[in-house]
Design a protein around this motif. Structure first.
Motif, PDB file in Angstrom:
ATOM      1  N   ILE A   1       1.547  -7.790   0.203  1.00  0.00           N
ATOM      2  CA  ILE A   1      -0.010  -7.975  -0.165  1.00  0.00           C
ATOM      3  C   ILE A   1      -0.341  -7.199  -0.549  1.00  0.00           C
ATOM      4  N   SER A   2      -0.607  -6.673  -2.701  1.00  0.00           N
ATOM      5  CA  SER A   2      -1.061  -5.609  -3.105  1.00  0.00           C
ATOM      6  C   SER A   2      -2.029  -5.025  -2.766  1.00  0.00           C
ATOM      7  N   VAL A   3      -1.954  -3.588  -2.405  1.00  0.00           N
ATOM      8  CA  VAL A   3      -3.522  -2.511  -2.440  1.00  0.00           C
ATOM      9  C   VAL A   3      -3.674  -1.396  -3.146  1.00  0.00           C
ATOM     10  N   ASP A   4      -2.632  -1.770  -4.380  1.00  0.00           N
ATOM     11  CA  ASP A   4      -2.768  -0.778  -5.602  1.00  0.00           C
ATOM     12  C   ASP A   4      -2.331  -1.892  -6.752  1.00  0.00           C
TER      13      ASP A   4
ATOM     14  N   ALA B   1       0.006   5.251   6.195  1.00  0.00           N
ATOM     15  CA  ALA B   1      -1.172   4.510   6.650  1.00  0.00           C
ATOM     16  C   ALA B   1      -2.201   4.194   6.255  1.00  0.00           C
ATOM     17  N   ARG B   2      -2.657   4.785   4.821  1.00  0.00           N
ATOM     18  CA  ARG B   2      -3.480   4.541   4.333  1.00  0.00           C
ATOM     19  C   ARG B   2      -3.154   2.469   3.276  1.00  0.00           C
ATOM     20  N   ALA B   3      -1.962   2.548   2.811  1.00  0.00           N
ATOM     21  CA  ALA B   3      -1.104   1.223   2.168  1.00  0.00           C
ATOM     22  C   ALA B   3      -1.840  -0.099   4.062  1.00  0.00           C
ATOM     23  N   LEU B   4      -1.557   0.920   4.846  1.00  0.00           N
ATOM     24  CA  LEU B   4      -0.854  -0.006   6.079  1.00  0.00           C
ATOM     25  C   LEU B   4      -2.063  -0.759   6.410  1.00  0.00           C
ATOM     26  N   ALA B   5      -3.308   0.324   6.831  1.00  0.00           N
ATOM     27  CA  ALA B   5      -4.815   0.307   7.032  1.00  0.00           C
ATOM     28  C   ALA B   5      -5.398  -0.726   6.336  1.00  0.00           C
ATOM     29  N   ALA B   6      -5.133  -0.930   4.915  1.00  0.00           N
ATOM     30  CA  ALA B   6      -5.789  -1.808   3.561  1.00  0.00           C
ATOM     31  C   ALA B   6      -5.476  -2.936   3.261  1.00  0.00           C
ATOM     32  N   GLY B   7      -4.024  -2.864   4.457  1.00  0.00           N
ATOM     33  CA  GLY B   7      -3.961  -4.349   4.256  1.00  0.00           C
ATOM     34  C   GLY B   7      -3.872  -4.836   5.631  1.00  0.00           C
ATOM     35  N   ILE B   8      -4.339  -4.610   6.930  1.00  0.00           N
ATOM     36  CA  ILE B   8      -4.469  -4.608   7.768  1.00  0.00           C
ATOM     37  C   ILE B   8      -5.769  -5.597   7.636  1.00  0.00           C
ATOM     38  N   ALA B   9      -6.537  -4.408   7.340  1.00  0.00           N
ATOM     39  CA  ALA B   9      -8.421  -3.898   7.170  1.00  0.00           C
ATOM     40  C   ALA B   9      -8.681  -5.963   6.184  1.00  0.00           C
ATOM     41  N   ALA B  10      -7.935  -5.906   5.243  1.00  0.00           N
ATOM     42  CA  ALA B  10      -7.965  -7.018   4.692  1.00  0.00           C
ATOM     43  C   ALA B  10      -7.298  -8.905   5.299  1.00  0.00           C
ATOM     44  N   THR B  11      -5.930  -8.767   5.768  1.00  0.00           N
ATOM     45  CA  THR B  11      -6.165  -9.357   6.769  1.00  0.00           C
ATOM     46  C   THR B  11      -6.858 -10.256   7.779  1.00  0.00           C
ATOM     47  N   ALA B  12      -7.409  -8.900   8.275  1.00  0.00           N
ATOM     48  CA  ALA B  12      -8.457  -9.585   9.955  1.00  0.00           C
ATOM     49  C   ALA B  12      -9.610  -9.471   8.821  1.00  0.00           C
TER      50      ALA B  12
END
Length: 324
Positions: free
Chosen positions: A180-183, A247-258
């Motif tokens: 997933i692209s977060v940037d 951690a910020r990249a993971l958080a963005a991907g996790i939040a988008a999925t959620a």
């Protein structure tokens, strides 16, 4: 893929009784086990992966692991085989093309294992889905009907539990959060995309970012993500920043999925998760800034519980599931 059905694989329902054989195939090792219906590993065999050899050499190593399992007096009780493999996989066709095993491209692994095990039914899933199945059966996602499970290591893989069922998707790759692209203006990724979670949060890229920003390893010369984590624990600001960015990249991907599918827990395993609070502290902080809508605000991030056996246990869970 199930060798006796053209239907899409579905990891649903309770486990069947008896033993199953499990294979965990990666770029470093090929592991096999006989696993009972409680998740106990009764027999274990492991060989190094000849990752730089041709495809048949790699397959002979798989057959050697299976022969080790077959030498056990418990082998006749194993009625099915589950495989969790590094990907990409195509679970519908039963083929694998692991990035770190170049000799296998579209390799018909399910059919070959089916023949090597005397015609036993074989189920294939990607390693992220295998970890998800293991965590939903025996780990931190147990009891959760909607969950995202991640493997953060050399790459970033994942899988989904939706409505109480592991959801592999048609090819076995659903939940692959790493790409997933977060940037949107980020660096090109090996997958062909740009600014992917994996490019920011995988172990090698955590270490790369730290080195590029002035971190230097100790006398042992260790430049791994684990060494960066150790420096972060000692207070090194560059090491801390590298983990914060991951951690910020993971958080963005996790939040988008959620937000998309309403998971309520993110379970994170793999080598990078071994950093503990160096990763989970900033991850939880960043999740609070990304997961802001009312239906995802309670999202939690926790460490995986099944450890290095996740691949074997998840492959066993896949094999134990009644076929669609």
């Amino acid at each position: 893929m199930h060798t006796d059905s053209a239907a899409e694989p579905r990891l649903a329902g309770g486990p069947a009784t008896g033993l199953v054989a499990a294979l965990d195939i990666g770029g470093t090792k090929i592991a096999g086990a006989l696993v009972d219906d409680t998740g106990r590993i009764r027999v274990r065999v492991q060989r190094p992966t000849p990752a730089r050899e041709d495809g048949e050499t790699v397959m002979r190593t798989v057959e050697d692991v299976l022969a080790g399992l077959a030498a056990s007096p418990l082998w006749p009780g194993a009625g099915a085989v589950g495989i969790g493999s590094a990907g990409p996989v195509d679970a519908f066709r039963g083929t694998v093309s692991p990035v770190n095993v170049p000799g296998w491209r579209g390799f018909p692994l399910v059919e070959r294992v089916h023949r090597a095990t005397g015609g036993r039914p074989v189920t294939l899933v990607g390693d992220g889905v295998a970890m998800t199945a293991a965590e939903h059966w025996l780990g931190a996602a147990r009891g959760h009907d909607n969950a995202l499970c991640l493997v953060v290591s050399t790459g970033v893989g994942g899988g989904l539990v939706l409505d109480g069922r592991v959801h592999p998707g048609p090819t076995g790759n659903a939940g692959h959060l790493g790409h997933i692209s977060v940037d949107l203006d980020g660096e090109p990724c090996a997958c062909g995309g740009r600014g992917c979670v994996e490019r920011l949060a995988s172990g090698p890229h955590i270490a790369r970012r730290a080195l590029e920003n002035g971190w230097r390893p100790g006398p042992d010369g260790d430049t791994s993500a684990a060494a960066v984590a150790a420096a972060a624990r000692a207070g090194d600001p560059v090491a801390l920043d590298s983990f914060d960015r991951a951690a910020r990249a993971l958080a963005a991907g996790i939040a988008a999925t959620a937000t998309l599918v309403e998971v309520d827990i993110a379970v994170i395993g793999g080598g990078v998760a071994g950093a503990g609070e160096i990763l989970f502290g900033p991850l939880r902080r960043h999740l609070a800034t990304y997961a802001t809508l009312s239906f995802v605000r309670g999202l939690t991030a926790v460490p995986a519980r099944t450890g290095t056996d996740a691949g074997l246990l998840g492959a066993a869970a896949a094999a134990r599931t009644p076929r669609a």
